[in-house]
Design an enzyme around this catalytic site. Structure first.
Site, PDB file in Angstrom:
ATOM      1  N   LEU A  33     -68.283  42.081 -57.613  1.00 13.37           N
ATOM      2  CA  LEU A  33     -69.229  41.757 -58.708  1.00 13.37           C
ATOM      3  C   LEU A  33     -68.993  40.534 -59.724  1.00 13.37           C
ATOM      4  O   LEU A  33     -68.824  40.524 -60.858  1.00 13.37           O
ATOM      5  CB  LEU A  33     -69.215  43.087 -59.605  1.00 13.37           C
ATOM      6  CG  LEU A  33     -69.821  44.441 -59.046  1.00 13.37           C
ATOM      7  CD1 LEU A  33     -69.480  45.601 -59.826  1.00 13.37           C
ATOM      8  CD2 LEU A  33     -71.237  44.207 -58.742  1.00 13.37           C
ATOM      9  N   ASP A  57     -62.178  42.675 -54.517  1.00 14.76           N
ATOM     10  CA  ASP A  57     -62.096  41.322 -53.768  1.00 14.76           C
ATOM     11  C   ASP A  57     -61.924  41.287 -52.464  1.00 14.76           C
ATOM     12  O   ASP A  57     -60.960  41.859 -52.093  1.00 14.76           O
ATOM     13  CB  ASP A  57     -61.337  40.541 -54.492  1.00 14.76           C
ATOM     14  CG  ASP A  57     -61.281  39.048 -54.325  1.00 14.76           C
ATOM     15  OD1 ASP A  57     -61.984  38.702 -53.266  1.00 14.76           O
ATOM     16  OD2 ASP A  57     -61.044  38.190 -55.198  1.00 14.76           O
ATOM     17  N   ILE A  58     -62.401  40.720 -51.409  1.00 12.79           N
ATOM     18  CA  ILE A  58     -62.195  40.455 -50.131  1.00 12.79           C
ATOM     19  C   ILE A  58     -61.029  39.621 -49.815  1.00 12.79           C
ATOM     20  O   ILE A  58     -60.456  39.924 -48.771  1.00 12.79           O
ATOM     21  CB  ILE A  58     -63.348  40.001 -49.255  1.00 12.79           C
ATOM     22  CG1 ILE A  58     -63.777  38.687 -49.560  1.00 12.79           C
ATOM     23  CG2 ILE A  58     -64.704  40.887 -49.241  1.00 12.79           C
ATOM     24  CD1 ILE A  58     -64.696  37.684 -48.918  1.00 12.79           C
ATOM     25  N   LEU A  79     -71.079  40.085 -45.767  1.00 14.87           N
ATOM     26  CA  LEU A  79     -72.215  39.258 -46.591  1.00 14.87           C
ATOM     27  C   LEU A  79     -71.554  38.587 -47.746  1.00 14.87           C
ATOM     28  O   LEU A  79     -72.137  37.869 -48.335  1.00 14.87           O
ATOM     29  CB  LEU A  79     -73.384  39.929 -46.712  1.00 14.87           C
ATOM     30  CG  LEU A  79     -74.187  40.508 -45.843  1.00 14.87           C
ATOM     31  CD1 LEU A  79     -73.943  41.643 -45.015  1.00 14.87           C
ATOM     32  CD2 LEU A  79     -75.678  40.457 -46.111  1.00 14.87           C
ATOM     33  N   THR A 132     -75.467  31.072 -42.372  1.00 17.60           N
ATOM     34  CA  THR A 132     -76.562  30.271 -42.774  1.00 17.60           C
ATOM     35  C   THR A 132     -76.994  29.168 -41.926  1.00 17.60           C
ATOM     36  O   THR A 132     -75.969  28.576 -41.117  1.00 17.60           O
ATOM     37  CB  THR A 132     -76.210  29.575 -44.304  1.00 17.60           C
ATOM     38  OG1 THR A 132     -77.239  28.829 -44.317  1.00 17.60           O
ATOM     39  CG2 THR A 132     -75.184  28.821 -44.277  1.00 17.60           C
ATOM     40  N   ASP A 133     -78.232  28.743 -41.894  1.00 19.79           N
ATOM     41  CA  ASP A 133     -78.606  27.524 -40.997  1.00 19.79           C
ATOM     42  C   ASP A 133     -78.082  26.131 -41.600  1.00 19.79           C
ATOM     43  O   ASP A 133     -78.171  25.225 -40.930  1.00 19.79           O
ATOM     44  CB  ASP A 133     -80.045  27.441 -40.916  1.00 19.79           C
ATOM     45  CG  ASP A 133     -80.972  27.465 -42.022  1.00 19.79           C
ATOM     46  OD1 ASP A 133     -80.412  27.404 -43.116  1.00 19.79           O
ATOM     47  OD2 ASP A 133     -82.092  27.311 -42.162  1.00 19.79           O
ATOM     48  N   GLU A 134     -77.626  26.339 -42.828  1.00 18.74           N
ATOM     49  CA  GLU A 134     -77.202  25.192 -43.535  1.00 18.74           C
ATOM     50  C   GLU A 134     -75.813  24.297 -42.711  1.00 18.74           C
ATOM     51  O   GLU A 134     -75.586  23.186 -42.873  1.00 18.74           O
ATOM     52  CB  GLU A 134     -76.810  25.293 -44.988  1.00 18.74           C
ATOM     53  CG  GLU A 134     -78.204  25.733 -45.546  1.00 18.74           C
ATOM     54  CD  GLU A 134     -78.009  25.468 -46.881  1.00 18.74           C
ATOM     55  OE1 GLU A 134     -77.305  24.647 -47.878  1.00 18.74           O
ATOM     56  OE2 GLU A 134     -78.635  26.649 -47.699  1.00 18.74           O
ATOM     57  N   TYR A 157     -70.462  23.842 -50.026  1.00 18.86           N
ATOM     58  CA  TYR A 157     -71.051  25.305 -49.656  1.00 18.86           C
ATOM     59  C   TYR A 157     -71.171  25.579 -48.045  1.00 18.86           C
ATOM     60  O   TYR A 157     -70.554  26.156 -47.489  1.00 18.86           O
ATOM     61  CB  TYR A 157     -72.341  25.812 -50.237  1.00 18.86           C
ATOM     62  CG  TYR A 157     -73.052  27.059 -49.679  1.00 18.86           C
ATOM     63  CD1 TYR A 157     -72.498  28.304 -49.429  1.00 18.86           C
ATOM     64  CD2 TYR A 157     -74.418  26.664 -49.036  1.00 18.86           C
ATOM     65  CE1 TYR A 157     -73.161  28.995 -48.650  1.00 18.86           C
ATOM     66  CE2 TYR A 157     -75.055  27.714 -48.403  1.00 18.86           C
ATOM     67  CZ  TYR A 157     -74.396  29.008 -48.256  1.00 18.86           C
ATOM     68  OH  TYR A 157     -74.985  30.034 -47.594  1.00 18.86           O
ATOM     69  N   LYS A 161     -69.109  27.728 -45.296  1.00 18.93           N
ATOM     70  CA  LYS A 161     -69.675  28.874 -44.233  1.00 18.93           C
ATOM     71  C   LYS A 161     -69.305  28.419 -42.900  1.00 18.93           C
ATOM     72  O   LYS A 161     -69.027  29.274 -42.008  1.00 18.93           O
ATOM     73  CB  LYS A 161     -71.188  28.819 -44.612  1.00 18.93           C
ATOM     74  CG  LYS A 161     -71.420  29.622 -45.955  1.00 18.93           C
ATOM     75  CD  LYS A 161     -70.981  31.044 -45.757  1.00 18.93           C
ATOM     76  CE  LYS A 161     -71.890  31.879 -44.935  1.00 18.93           C
ATOM     77  NZ  LYS A 161     -71.199  33.261 -45.292  1.00 18.93           N
ATOM     78  N   ARG A 221     -87.998  23.777 -45.569  1.00 22.03           N
ATOM     79  CA  ARG A 221     -87.204  24.860 -45.230  1.00 22.03           C
ATOM     80  C   ARG A 221     -87.983  25.899 -44.572  1.00 22.03           C
ATOM     81  O   ARG A 221     -89.369  26.056 -44.907  1.00 22.03           O
ATOM     82  CB  ARG A 221     -86.713  25.734 -46.870  1.00 22.03           C
ATOM     83  CG  ARG A 221     -85.945  24.704 -47.456  1.00 22.03           C
ATOM     84  CD  ARG A 221     -84.496  24.296 -46.769  1.00 22.03           C
ATOM     85  NE  ARG A 221     -83.690  23.541 -47.580  1.00 22.03           N
ATOM     86  CZ  ARG A 221     -83.626  21.979 -47.681  1.00 22.03           C
ATOM     87  NH1 ARG A 221     -84.292  21.622 -46.523  1.00 22.03           N
ATOM     88  NH2 ARG A 221     -82.529  21.644 -48.272  1.00 22.03           N
ATOM     89  N   ARG A 289     -80.756  16.537 -55.531  1.00 27.09           N
ATOM     90  CA  ARG A 289     -79.427  16.894 -55.431  1.00 27.09           C
ATOM     91  C   ARG A 289     -78.651  15.973 -54.516  1.00 27.09           C
ATOM     92  O   ARG A 289     -78.993  15.437 -53.603  1.00 27.09           O
ATOM     93  CB  ARG A 289     -79.634  18.230 -54.848  1.00 27.09           C
ATOM     94  CG  ARG A 289     -78.186  18.903 -54.295  1.00 27.09           C
ATOM     95  CD  ARG A 289     -78.556  19.914 -53.309  1.00 27.09           C
ATOM     96  NE  ARG A 289     -78.889  21.118 -53.785  1.00 27.09           N
ATOM     97  CZ  ARG A 289     -79.479  21.985 -53.306  1.00 27.09           C
ATOM     98  NH1 ARG A 289     -79.657  22.230 -52.137  1.00 27.09           N
ATOM     99  NH2 ARG A 289     -79.984  23.266 -54.022  1.00 27.09           N
ATOM    100  N   PRO A 290     -77.531  15.674 -54.706  1.00 26.83           N
ATOM    101  CA  PRO A 290     -76.566  14.844 -53.911  1.00 26.83           C
ATOM    102  C   PRO A 290     -76.448  15.327 -52.412  1.00 26.83           C
ATOM    103  O   PRO A 290     -76.299  16.532 -52.303  1.00 26.83           O
ATOM    104  CB  PRO A 290     -75.139  14.907 -54.525  1.00 26.83           C
ATOM    105  CG  PRO A 290     -75.403  15.174 -55.985  1.00 26.83           C
ATOM    106  CD  PRO A 290     -76.527  16.003 -55.868  1.00 26.83           C
TER     107      PRO A 290
END
Length: 349
Positions: A33, A57-58, A79, A132-134, A157, A161, A221, A289-290
């Site tokens: 949370l 917390d994981i 997730l 994610t595809d990022e 980020y 991932k 996107r 965004r950078p």
């Protein structure tokens, strides 16, 4: 099927909770949370006999060991993650801690639990890691990401991932843990935290603010309605073979300006401005965004072929449904909107 689901109070996680319960399963949600974990997203399932919730917390290994021991899951859906690129630019450390260290802790506890199962339960067990595809970087004008695309993350980020994806594969290859990985395109829909593009546009429009679009607004996107994604994840938990990776996309490429136009059109229909001007008149192009990736697009042929999945919701109808939901659910977003519409992720000289 009993699923231990991390991050279940988040946007995609709560949609998967509803999908799994609707399929007759039992779910233990494990969620710390943080700011984006909205417990109200689980209100409609809170009284369901198959639903349980654990605030944890994981990264807390004893708590995760106890969750496995007490719930005895058949599957894990992982997730829990920090997900906002702008926030990762401002503060990468928490992304490394949650996305990398947290995944390692969860993998270790899942492995210890899995090794203690009887042979039939070990064979049926799955650890689904939702990515994610990022992680694949940026595309040119042609082509789409698929399961063979090399990794090329461009932000803290996406790098975090990518690291977690590699850890999951390593635990599968080295220790034999039956893992499955999904790499999805841009999700949208009800209950998305207001810092992301579509809810930001909706809520800024409702408060009479400008509608900022990064750079020239022509970044592309592939938009995936969250309920379609939840169905894909449920199918992976039920039927994916160990070691598989599936790319999941909505087959709906749109520029950020096009998406903003759809949001504004829905608002014009459902909540016109008092001055009669179209909502799109508030769109403003702002500093980019950078490291902003130019284009993402996902080839979902493998999951369509192997598991029979396909998206059901078009981006036009999905955006209209999303706008309507936010207009009807101020009680969900008003407590969490305070600072989420502020600009983040600009590198100061």
């Amino acid at each position: 099927m009993r699923t231990l689901l991390t991050g279940g109070a988040g946007f995609i996680g709560s949609a998967l909770v509803r999908e799994l319960l609707a399929r007759g399963g039992e779910v233990l949600v494990v969620d710390k949370l943080t700011y984006a974990g909205v417990e109200a997203s689980l209100d409609e399932v809170a009284a369901h006999p198959g639903f349980r919730f654990l605030k944890a917390d994981i990264c807390d290994a004893p708590a995760m060991a106890a969750a496995f021991r007490d719930f005895r899951p058949d599957r894990v859906a992982h997730l829990a993650a920090e997900t906002h690129v702008d926030r990762s630019i401002d503060g990468p450390a928490v992304f490394i801690q949650t996305n990398v260290v947290g995944t390692q802790v969860l993998l270790d506890q899942a492995l210890a639990y899995w090794r203690g199962l009887e042979a039939s339960a070990r064979a049926a067990f799955r650890f689904l890691h939702v990515s994610t595809d990022e992680v694949f970087g940026s595309l040119g004008a042609e082509g789409r990401f698929d399961e063979t695309t090399p990794y090329d993350p461009r932000s803290p980020y996406s790098a975090s991932k990518a690291a977690s994806d590699h850890l999951v594969r390593a635990w599968g290859q080295t220790f034999g843990l039956p893992v499955v990985i999904s790499n999805c395109s841009n999700n949208y829909g009800p209950r998305q935290f207001p810092e992301k593009l579509i809810p930001t546009l909706i809520l800024r429009a409702l408060s009479g603010q400008s509608l900022p679009i990064y750079g020239d607004g022509l970044q592309v996107r592939d938009w995936l309605f969250v309920e379609d994604h939840a169905r894909a994840l449920a199918l992976m938990l039920e039927a994916a073979e160990p070691g598989r990776t599936y790319c999941v996309g909505g087959d709906a490429e749109r520029t950020n300006l096009q998406v903003a136009g759809m949001v504004c059109g829905a608002l014009d229909d459902l909540r016109p401005r008092d001055d009669g001007a179209p909502h799109r008149s508030a769109i403003r192009l702002v500093e980019d965004r950078p490291g902003h990736d130019r284009r993402y697009a996902v080839d979902s042929a493998a999951i369509r072929r192997d598991l029979g999945w396909s998206p059901h919701v078009s981006v036009e109808s999905g955006v209209a449904r999303t706008v309507a939901w936010y207009l009807q659910n101020e009680g969900w977003w008003s407590p969490v909107v305070a600072d989420s519409l502020e600009r983040r992720g600009l590198i100061k000289a």
